[in-house]
Design a protein around this motif. Structure first.
Motif, PDB file in Angstrom:
ATOM      1  N   GLN A  25       0.839  -1.198   0.000  1.00 54.88           N
ATOM      2  CA  GLN A  25       0.000   0.000   0.000  1.00 54.88           C
ATOM      3  C   GLN A  25       0.876   1.251   0.000  1.00 54.88           C
ATOM      4  OE1 GLN A  25      -3.343   0.326  -0.101  1.00 54.88           O
ATOM      5  NE2 GLN A  25      -3.441   2.521   0.270  1.00 54.88           N
ATOM      6  N   ARG A  26       1.889   1.232   0.835  1.00 53.10           N
ATOM      7  CA  ARG A  26       2.765   2.406   0.968  1.00 53.10           C
ATOM      8  C   ARG A  26       3.596   2.634  -0.287  1.00 53.10           C
ATOM      9  NH1 ARG A  26       4.918   0.803   5.229  1.00 53.10           N
ATOM     10  NH2 ARG A  26       6.962   0.070   4.535  1.00 53.10           N
ATOM     11  N   ARG A  27       4.057   1.565  -0.923  1.00 54.02           N
ATOM     12  CA  ARG A  27       4.985   1.708  -2.034  1.00 54.02           C
ATOM     13  C   ARG A  27       4.316   1.828  -3.394  1.00 54.02           C
ATOM     14  NH1 ARG A  27       9.924  -2.524  -0.499  1.00 54.02           N
ATOM     15  NH2 ARG A  27      10.867  -1.176   1.106  1.00 54.02           N
ATOM     16  N   TYR A  28       3.123   1.236  -3.562  1.00 55.05           N
ATOM     17  CA  TYR A  28       2.561   1.151  -4.906  1.00 55.05           C
ATOM     18  C   TYR A  28       1.177   1.773  -5.069  1.00 55.05           C
ATOM     19  CZ  TYR A  28       6.251  -2.374  -5.179  1.00 55.05           C
ATOM     20  OH  TYR A  28       7.449  -3.019  -5.123  1.00 55.05           O
ATOM     21  N   ALA A  29       0.403   1.893  -4.004  1.00 53.26           N
ATOM     22  CA  ALA A  29      -0.978   2.360  -4.152  1.00 53.26           C
ATOM     23  C   ALA A  29      -1.037   3.809  -4.613  1.00 53.26           C
ATOM     24  CB  ALA A  29      -1.740   2.198  -2.842  1.00 53.26           C
ATOM     25  N   GLY A  30      -2.026   4.090  -5.461  1.00 53.26           N
ATOM     26  CA  GLY A  30      -2.233   5.437  -5.956  1.00 53.26           C
ATOM     27  C   GLY A  30      -1.432   5.770  -7.194  1.00 53.26           C
ATOM     28  N   LYS A  31      -0.664   4.806  -7.685  1.00 57.06           N
ATOM     29  CA  LYS A  31       0.174   5.040  -8.869  1.00 57.06           C
ATOM     30  C   LYS A  31       0.026   3.874  -9.845  1.00 57.06           C
ATOM     31  CE  LYS A  31       3.667   7.379  -6.031  1.00 57.06           C
ATOM     32  NZ  LYS A  31       3.039   7.074  -4.731  1.00 57.06           N
ATOM     33  N   ALA A  32       0.359   4.146 -11.090  1.00 59.15           N
ATOM     34  CA  ALA A  32       0.349   3.077 -12.093  1.00 59.15           C
ATOM     35  C   ALA A  32       1.472   2.089 -11.786  1.00 59.15           C
ATOM     36  CB  ALA A  32       0.528   3.650 -13.485  1.00 59.15           C
ATOM     37  N   VAL A  61      -6.000  -4.517  -5.233  1.00 62.92           N
ATOM     38  CA  VAL A  61      -7.230  -4.072  -5.885  1.00 62.92           C
ATOM     39  C   VAL A  61      -6.908  -2.995  -6.915  1.00 62.92           C
ATOM     40  CG1 VAL A  61      -9.512  -3.053  -5.540  1.00 62.92           C
ATOM     41  CG2 VAL A  61      -8.542  -4.591  -3.803  1.00 62.92           C
ATOM     42  N   TYR A  62      -7.197  -3.282  -8.176  1.00 64.87           N
ATOM     43  CA  TYR A  62      -6.978  -2.335  -9.272  1.00 64.87           C
ATOM     44  C   TYR A  62      -8.287  -1.711  -9.755  1.00 64.87           C
ATOM     45  CZ  TYR A  62      -2.195  -4.034  -9.571  1.00 64.87           C
ATOM     46  OH  TYR A  62      -0.887  -4.360  -9.288  1.00 64.87           O
ATOM     47  N   GLY A  63      -9.398  -2.220  -9.297  1.00 64.79           N
ATOM     48  CA  GLY A  63     -10.704  -1.719  -9.697  1.00 64.79           C
ATOM     49  C   GLY A  63     -11.719  -2.833  -9.570  1.00 64.79           C
ATOM     50  N   PRO A  64     -12.972  -2.536  -9.860  1.00 66.63           N
ATOM     51  CA  PRO A  64     -14.013  -3.558  -9.677  1.00 66.63           C
ATOM     52  C   PRO A  64     -13.852  -4.779 -10.571  1.00 66.63           C
ATOM     53  CG  PRO A  64     -14.877  -1.653 -10.847  1.00 66.63           C
ATOM     54  CD  PRO A  64     -13.525  -1.269 -10.340  1.00 66.63           C
ATOM     55  N   ASP A  65     -13.126  -4.611 -11.670  1.00 61.88           N
ATOM     56  CA  ASP A  65     -12.988  -5.727 -12.608  1.00 61.88           C
ATOM     57  C   ASP A  65     -11.647  -6.434 -12.510  1.00 61.88           C
ATOM     58  OD1 ASP A  65     -11.626  -3.486 -13.518  1.00 61.88           O
ATOM     59  OD2 ASP A  65     -11.746  -4.112 -15.620  1.00 61.88           O
ATOM     60  N   SER A 103      -1.408 -14.426 -15.873  1.00 58.24           N
ATOM     61  CA  SER A 103      -1.755 -13.504 -16.947  1.00 58.24           C
ATOM     62  C   SER A 103      -2.062 -12.120 -16.372  1.00 58.24           C
ATOM     63  CB  SER A 103      -2.978 -14.023 -17.718  1.00 58.24           C
ATOM     64  OG  SER A 103      -3.341 -13.107 -18.729  1.00 58.24           O
ATOM     65  N   PRO A 104      -1.147 -11.153 -16.537  1.00 57.23           N
ATOM     66  CA  PRO A 104      -1.308  -9.838 -15.913  1.00 57.23           C
ATOM     67  C   PRO A 104      -1.962  -8.785 -16.795  1.00 57.23           C
ATOM     68  CG  PRO A 104       0.895 -10.006 -16.765  1.00 57.23           C
ATOM     69  CD  PRO A 104       0.181 -11.285 -17.178  1.00 57.23           C
ATOM     70  N   SER A 105      -2.491  -9.153 -17.952  1.00 58.56           N
ATOM     71  CA  SER A 105      -2.931  -8.156 -18.929  1.00 58.56           C
ATOM     72  C   SER A 105      -3.998  -7.215 -18.385  1.00 58.56           C
ATOM     73  CB  SER A 105      -3.444  -8.849 -20.200  1.00 58.56           C
ATOM     74  OG  SER A 105      -4.523  -9.716 -19.897  1.00 58.56           O
ATOM     75  N   LEU A 106      -4.857  -7.686 -17.483  1.00 62.74           N
ATOM     76  CA  LEU A 106      -5.933  -6.841 -16.953  1.00 62.74           C
ATOM     77  C   LEU A 106      -5.447  -5.804 -15.948  1.00 62.74           C
ATOM     78  CD1 LEU A 106      -8.891  -9.373 -16.457  1.00 62.74           C
ATOM     79  CD2 LEU A 106      -8.702  -7.548 -18.148  1.00 62.74           C
ATOM     80  N   VAL A 107      -4.235  -5.975 -15.428  1.00 64.83           N
ATOM     81  CA  VAL A 107      -3.755  -5.050 -14.391  1.00 64.83           C
ATOM     82  C   VAL A 107      -2.492  -4.300 -14.791  1.00 64.83           C
ATOM     83  CG1 VAL A 107      -4.820  -6.356 -12.509  1.00 64.83           C
ATOM     84  CG2 VAL A 107      -2.494  -6.920 -13.236  1.00 64.83           C
ATOM     85  N   ASP A 108      -1.762  -4.776 -15.775  1.00 65.72           N
ATOM     86  CA  ASP A 108      -0.511  -4.138 -16.159  1.00 65.72           C
ATOM     87  C   ASP A 108      -0.731  -2.687 -16.581  1.00 65.72           C
ATOM     88  OD1 ASP A 108       2.177  -3.778 -16.855  1.00 65.72           O
ATOM     89  OD2 ASP A 108       1.784  -4.403 -18.926  1.00 65.72           O
ATOM     90  N   GLY A 109      -0.005  -1.772 -15.946  1.00 64.81           N
ATOM     91  CA  GLY A 109      -0.093  -0.354 -16.285  1.00 64.81           C
ATOM     92  C   GLY A 109      -1.207   0.395 -15.604  1.00 64.81           C
ATOM     93  N   ARG A 110      -2.010  -0.304 -14.800  1.00 63.30           N
ATOM     94  CA  ARG A 110      -3.121   0.364 -14.124  1.00 63.30           C
ATOM     95  C   ARG A 110      -2.710   0.872 -12.745  1.00 63.30           C
ATOM     96  NH1 ARG A 110      -8.538  -3.180 -14.936  1.00 63.30           N
ATOM     97  NH2 ARG A 110      -9.248  -1.582 -13.468  1.00 63.30           N
ATOM     98  N   VAL A 111      -3.525   1.754 -12.193  1.00 64.35           N
ATOM     99  CA  VAL A 111      -3.277   2.295 -10.860  1.00 64.35           C
ATOM    100  C   VAL A 111      -3.746   1.295  -9.807  1.00 64.35           C
ATOM    101  CG1 VAL A 111      -3.898   4.107  -9.221  1.00 64.35           C
ATOM    102  CG2 VAL A 111      -3.422   4.686 -11.612  1.00 64.35           C
ATOM    103  N   THR A 116       9.289   3.670  -7.371  1.00 59.23           N
ATOM    104  CA  THR A 116      10.533   3.643  -6.596  1.00 59.23           C
ATOM    105  C   THR A 116      10.992   2.236  -6.219  1.00 59.23           C
ATOM    106  OG1 THR A 116       9.310   3.868  -4.514  1.00 59.23           O
ATOM    107  CG2 THR A 116      10.051   5.909  -5.590  1.00 59.23           C
ATOM    108  N   HIS A 117      10.061   1.261  -6.258  1.00 60.59           N
ATOM    109  CA  HIS A 117      10.381  -0.083  -5.802  1.00 60.59           C
ATOM    110  C   HIS A 117       9.821  -1.135  -6.758  1.00 60.59           C
ATOM    111  CE1 HIS A 117      10.983   2.171  -2.064  1.00 60.59           C
ATOM    112  NE2 HIS A 117      11.731   1.166  -1.647  1.00 60.59           N
ATOM    113  N   TRP A 118      10.285  -2.358  -6.599  1.00 63.61           N
ATOM    114  CA  TRP A 118       9.730  -3.485  -7.319  1.00 63.61           C
ATOM    115  C   TRP A 118       9.727  -4.706  -6.409  1.00 63.61           C
ATOM    116  CZ3 TRP A 118      13.218  -7.579  -8.470  1.00 63.61           C
ATOM    117  CH2 TRP A 118      14.580  -7.268  -8.301  1.00 63.61           C
ATOM    118  N   THR A 119       8.852  -5.649  -6.713  1.00 60.53           N
ATOM    119  CA  THR A 119       8.751  -6.862  -5.917  1.00 60.53           C
ATOM    120  C   THR A 119       8.506  -8.055  -6.820  1.00 60.53           C
ATOM    121  OG1 THR A 119       7.564  -7.941  -4.087  1.00 60.53           O
ATOM    122  CG2 THR A 119       6.259  -6.548  -5.528  1.00 60.53           C
ATOM    123  N   ASP A 120       9.103  -9.185  -6.470  1.00 57.39           N
ATOM    124  CA  ASP A 120       8.920 -10.434  -7.202  1.00 57.39           C
ATOM    125  C   ASP A 120       8.216 -11.448  -6.308  1.00 57.39           C
ATOM    126  OD1 ASP A 120      10.112  -9.539  -9.501  1.00 57.39           O
ATOM    127  OD2 ASP A 120      12.023 -10.557  -9.173  1.00 57.39           O
TER     128      ASP A 120
END
Length: 266
Positions: free
Chosen positions: A15-22, A55-59, A33-41, A94-98
């Motif tokens: 939440q601290r590192r990634y939420a609110g940003k693409a 959570v990226y949105g209702p869908d 399969s990440p196609s529905l979330v890649d590049g989204r906020v 600023t960060h990434w996670t695997d």
């Protein structure tokens, strides 16, 4: 398997590192399969028991259950090449996670994610948890309280360590049937779980030993264990109880090892 505090700690970190940003989301391994979330906020990250939700949105909600072998590795930029079987990679500003080796990593709708949560019990770390609902089910059961505490449909997030430790801290015989657990005892155990698990989120490990029983007070050697943390009975089979000196007992119960003090919890 990581217990609930680990997932809540991860949710707070993400939440601290990634939420609110693409966020860039990929699957180097190719099994997600990440196609529905890649590049989204990323709207928010949250946990329920041993389950993590991005959570990226209702869908589009990424649902992760780490299982026995799943792990997240966290790092700040710059980005490095994937190492090993990376199921999901998230890259933020600023960060990434695997993520490697989870039992589940899937994209759900909000309705589907709600269905997952509806099958879970009361999580001591969630504000919407109801100890009343949990007790209503426990008080009707003939199963032992040791079994019930590990039932994720009743209490979400409690695993083998918290189960053994909370029973010891309240001098409860693990074989006590749920329908013989008093309301006062349940309220005390629930309140203790809330405090212990919140502390686990804060420090990133499970500590259950009271201040007066810590090595610095009693003079005993600190615990040496890859899980870390000071505990009373978990994985201390055959060792003297920290309170009475009786050897800690163990047996297999519902495919998991149970630990208890026969004297303190007799």
């Amino acid at each position: 398997m990581p217990e609930g505090h680990t997932l809540h700690r991860l949710a707070r970190l993400h939440q601290r590192r990634y939420a609110g940003k693409a966020v860039s989301v990929s699957s180097p391994q190719g099994r997600f399969s990440p196609s529905l979330v890649d590049g989204r906020v990323l709207v928010r990250a949250e946990a329920h028991g041993k389950h993590l939700f991005h959570v990226y949105g209702p869908d589009a909600v990424v649902h992760v259950h780490l299982g026995l072998y799943g792990t997240f590795t966290e790092s700040s930029l710059p980005l490095l090449a994937p190492v090993g079987q990376v199921r999901m990679r998230m890259v933020g500003a600023t960060h990434w996670t695997d993520l490697r080796g989870p039992t589940r990593c899937e994209v759900l709708t909000s309705a589907e994610a709600d269905e997952v949560c509806a099958r879970l019990g009361e999580d001591p770390l969630r504000r919407d948890a109801s100890p009343d609902r949990a007790f209503a089910r426990i008080s009707r059961s003939r199963s032992s309280i040791a079994v019930l505490l590990m039932d994720q449909k009743l209490i979400a997030g409690v695993g083998n360590v918290y189960r053994a430790e909370v029973l010891f801290r309240h001098n409860v015989n693990p074989s006590l049937p749920g329908n013989q657990v008093s309301r006062a005892l349940w309220d005390a155990m629930w309140a203790d779980l809330v405090v212990l698990m919140k502390d686990g989120v804060r420090v990133g490990r499970i500590d259950t030993v009271r201040p007066e029983d810590m090595p610095s007070v009693t003079g005993r050697a600190p615990r040496q264990d890859r899980h870390g943390g000071e505990v009373y009975v978990y994985r201390r089979a055959g060792m003297p109880c920290l309170i009475c000196g009786t050897p800690v007992a163990t047996k297999e119960l519902a495919a998991r090892n149970l630990y208890w003090c026969p004297a303190c919890q007799g």
